[in-house]
Enzyme design. Structure first.
Site, PDB file in Angstrom:
ATOM      1  N   LEU A 152     -17.783  -2.998   1.129  1.00 11.64           N
ATOM      2  CA  LEU A 152     -18.718  -1.960   0.659  1.00 11.64           C
ATOM      3  C   LEU A 152     -18.725  -1.862  -0.855  1.00 11.64           C
ATOM      4  O   LEU A 152     -19.464  -1.062  -1.428  1.00 11.64           O
ATOM      5  CB  LEU A 152     -18.332  -0.597   1.255  1.00 11.64           C
ATOM      6  CG  LEU A 152     -18.216  -0.537   2.784  1.00 11.64           C
ATOM      7  CD1 LEU A 152     -17.808   0.872   3.232  1.00 11.64           C
ATOM      8  CD2 LEU A 152     -19.518  -0.956   3.454  1.00 11.64           C
TER       9      LEU A 152
ATOM     10  N   ILE B  48     -13.231  -4.034   7.709  1.00  5.80           N
ATOM     11  CA  ILE B  48     -12.230  -2.957   7.735  1.00  5.80           C
ATOM     12  C   ILE B  48     -12.543  -1.915   6.664  1.00  5.80           C
ATOM     13  O   ILE B  48     -11.789  -1.721   5.707  1.00  5.80           O
ATOM     14  CB  ILE B  48     -10.808  -3.538   7.562  1.00  5.80           C
ATOM     15  CG1 ILE B  48     -10.749  -4.580   6.417  1.00  5.80           C
ATOM     16  CG2 ILE B  48     -10.315  -4.161   8.852  1.00  5.80           C
ATOM     17  CD1 ILE B  48      -9.315  -5.082   6.106  1.00  5.80           C
TER      18      ILE B  48
ATOM     19  N   ARG C 118     -17.842   9.962   6.447  1.00  6.03           N
ATOM     20  CA  ARG C 118     -18.081   8.526   6.247  1.00  6.03           C
ATOM     21  C   ARG C 118     -17.271   7.696   7.225  1.00  6.03           C
ATOM     22  O   ARG C 118     -17.729   6.676   7.729  1.00  6.03           O
ATOM     23  CB  ARG C 118     -17.701   8.130   4.823  1.00  6.03           C
ATOM     24  CG  ARG C 118     -18.722   8.571   3.790  1.00  6.03           C
ATOM     25  CD  ARG C 118     -18.203   8.218   2.412  1.00  6.03           C
ATOM     26  NE  ARG C 118     -19.198   8.401   1.386  1.00  6.03           N
ATOM     27  CZ  ARG C 118     -18.963   8.196   0.093  1.00  6.03           C
ATOM     28  NH1 ARG C 118     -17.772   7.813  -0.318  1.00  6.03           N
ATOM     29  NH2 ARG C 118     -19.916   8.360  -0.796  1.00  6.03           N
TER      30      ARG C 118
ATOM     31  N   SER D 293     -12.340   4.711   3.990  1.00  2.00           N
ATOM     32  CA  SER D 293     -12.878   5.909   3.355  1.00  2.00           C
ATOM     33  C   SER D 293     -11.857   7.017   3.496  1.00  2.00           C
ATOM     34  O   SER D 293     -11.075   7.036   4.445  1.00  2.00           O
ATOM     35  CB  SER D 293     -14.208   6.334   3.998  1.00  2.00           C
ATOM     36  OG  SER D 293     -14.644   7.530   3.387  1.00  2.00           O
TER      37      SER D 293
ATOM     38  N   TYR E 246       0.829  -1.215   0.000  1.00  2.00           N
ATOM     39  CA  TYR E 246       0.000   0.000   0.000  1.00  2.00           C
ATOM     40  C   TYR E 246       0.867   1.270   0.000  1.00  2.00           C
ATOM     41  O   TYR E 246       0.361   2.361  -0.266  1.00  2.00           O
ATOM     42  CB  TYR E 246      -0.947   0.047   1.211  1.00  2.00           C
ATOM     43  CG  TYR E 246      -1.973  -1.054   1.284  1.00  2.00           C
ATOM     44  CD1 TYR E 246      -2.158  -1.958   0.236  1.00  2.00           C
ATOM     45  CD2 TYR E 246      -2.773  -1.206   2.409  1.00  2.00           C
ATOM     46  CE1 TYR E 246      -3.100  -2.978   0.321  1.00  2.00           C
ATOM     47  CE2 TYR E 246      -3.725  -2.212   2.499  1.00  2.00           C
ATOM     48  CZ  TYR E 246      -3.874  -3.102   1.460  1.00  2.00           C
ATOM     49  OH  TYR E 246      -4.808  -4.097   1.554  1.00  2.00           O
TER      50      TYR E 246
ATOM     51  N   ASN F 273     -19.191   5.153   9.529  1.00  2.00           N
ATOM     52  CA  ASN F 273     -18.937   3.713   9.367  1.00  2.00           C
ATOM     53  C   ASN F 273     -18.630   3.034  10.705  1.00  2.00           C
ATOM     54  O   ASN F 273     -18.809   1.816  10.836  1.00  2.00           O
ATOM     55  CB  ASN F 273     -17.780   3.482   8.385  1.00  2.00           C
ATOM     56  CG  ASN F 273     -18.152   3.823   6.949  1.00  2.00           C
ATOM     57  OD1 ASN F 273     -19.319   4.004   6.627  1.00  2.00           O
ATOM     58  ND2 ASN F 273     -17.157   3.918   6.077  1.00  2.00           N
TER      59      ASN F 273
END
Ligand code: NAP
Length: 267
Positions: free
Chosen positions: A195, A232, A240, A235, A58, A244
């Site tokens: 999501l 997990i 959000r 956003s 990442y 969440n």
């Protein structure tokens, strides 16, 4: 693990096979880098998330580390996961030490093999993972994107079952036999991309969200938690991020849980 759909109770942590407590709700950080990763992770920590999910690929571990420092939240109160790309086989501990340096911590709570290697199930990589656990560099070790068959092969080769398998999971992908298969093996199913895939636009999710006066994302997140599945959500939007994590004020009924489970049959 209690299923709130049947009992009304909702456990927010799950105990892993190495003895650690893992929060069922975490903050995903895929596709956020640089300043945005710092800001989003600080927003998550300020909203109460105590579990962060990152990975070597990442390229945001340094930003996650910076966010932890900026937030003022104690390292002891956090559960941090990172992941090793299997291409780093042979340099596993070196890669982990680099992650620890970037995250500015002396251990991660969970270290995952990000996906199975091109050939085999990664038995050599797994030996290095066991060593990292022995050394205290990773409290728990697990896998991601493994099938149950691959997990069985890895466990049989090493005698060390993974604590967690992180896989793609949502009402659109619900598979009771997968859930049960993980449970029977004492392996925690951690879902990702819950999501995505259009689930937030499905009429079953929208109907429930109207009835409960919550957002579609809150319905889907609550569905994971009531199944005892780790979720997990990621956003980059602070509102959000907050919403969440705000899922304790309502409970899905057994009928609603089953209606969501059935979405995988029409997907
Ligand atoms: P996700 O968290 O399920 O969904 C993220 C998407 O949903 C983003 O486009 C986000 O947009 C949007 N979103 C977030 N909250 C929303 C809300 N309340 N209403 C409407 N849209 C919302 O997907 P993910 O990032 O793919 O998966 C979650 C985490 O799992 C990742 O961040 C990563 O940590 C992990 N993961 C692991 C693997 C693996 O191979 N092990 C693969 C994929 C992901 P905005 O940012 O604009 O809000």
């Amino acid at each position: 693990m209690t299923n709130a759909a049947s009992s009304g109770a909702l456990e927010m942590d799950v105990t892993l096979n190495g003895g650690s407590e893992m929060p069922l709700l975490g903050f995903g950080t895929w596709q956020i880098t640089g300043r945005e990763a710092v800001d989003a992770t600080v927003a998550a920590l300020r909203s109460g998330y105590r579990h962060l999910d990152t990975a070597t690929v990442y390229e945001n571990e340094a930003q996650v580390g910076e966010a932890i420092r900026d937030s003022g939240v104690s390292r002891d109160d956090l559960f941090i996961t990172t992941k090793l790309p299997p291409e780093r086989a042979g340099g596993e501990l070196e890669t982990l030490r680099e992650s620890l340096k970037l995250l500015d911590t002396d251990h991660v709570d969970l270290w995952l093999i990000h996906w199975p290697p091109d050939s085999g199930v990664g038995a050599d990589i797994w030996r290095a993972f066991a060593e990292a656990r022995e050394l205290g560099l990773a409290k728990e070790i697990g896998v991601s994107n493994y099938s149950l068959e691959e997990i069985d092969e890895l466990s049989a080769a090493s005698g060390v079952p993974p604590a967690v398998n992180q896989i793609e999971w949502s009402p659109l992908l619900f598979d009771a036999s997968q859930l049960e298969g993980h449970r029977e093996r004492g392996i925690i199913l951690e879902g990702y991309s819950g999501l995505r895939g259009g689930v937030l636009d499905s009429s079953a999710v929208i109907d429930i969200s109207h009835r409960r006066e919550v957002t579609p994302a809150q319905v889907v997140i609550r569905w994971h938690l009531q199944h005892g599945v780790v979720v997990i959500p990621k956003s980059r939007n602070p509102d959000r991020i907050r919403a969440n994590a705000d899922v304790s004020g309502f409970e899905l009924s057994l009928d609603e849980m089953q209606a969501l489970d059935r979405l995988s049959q029409s997907a």
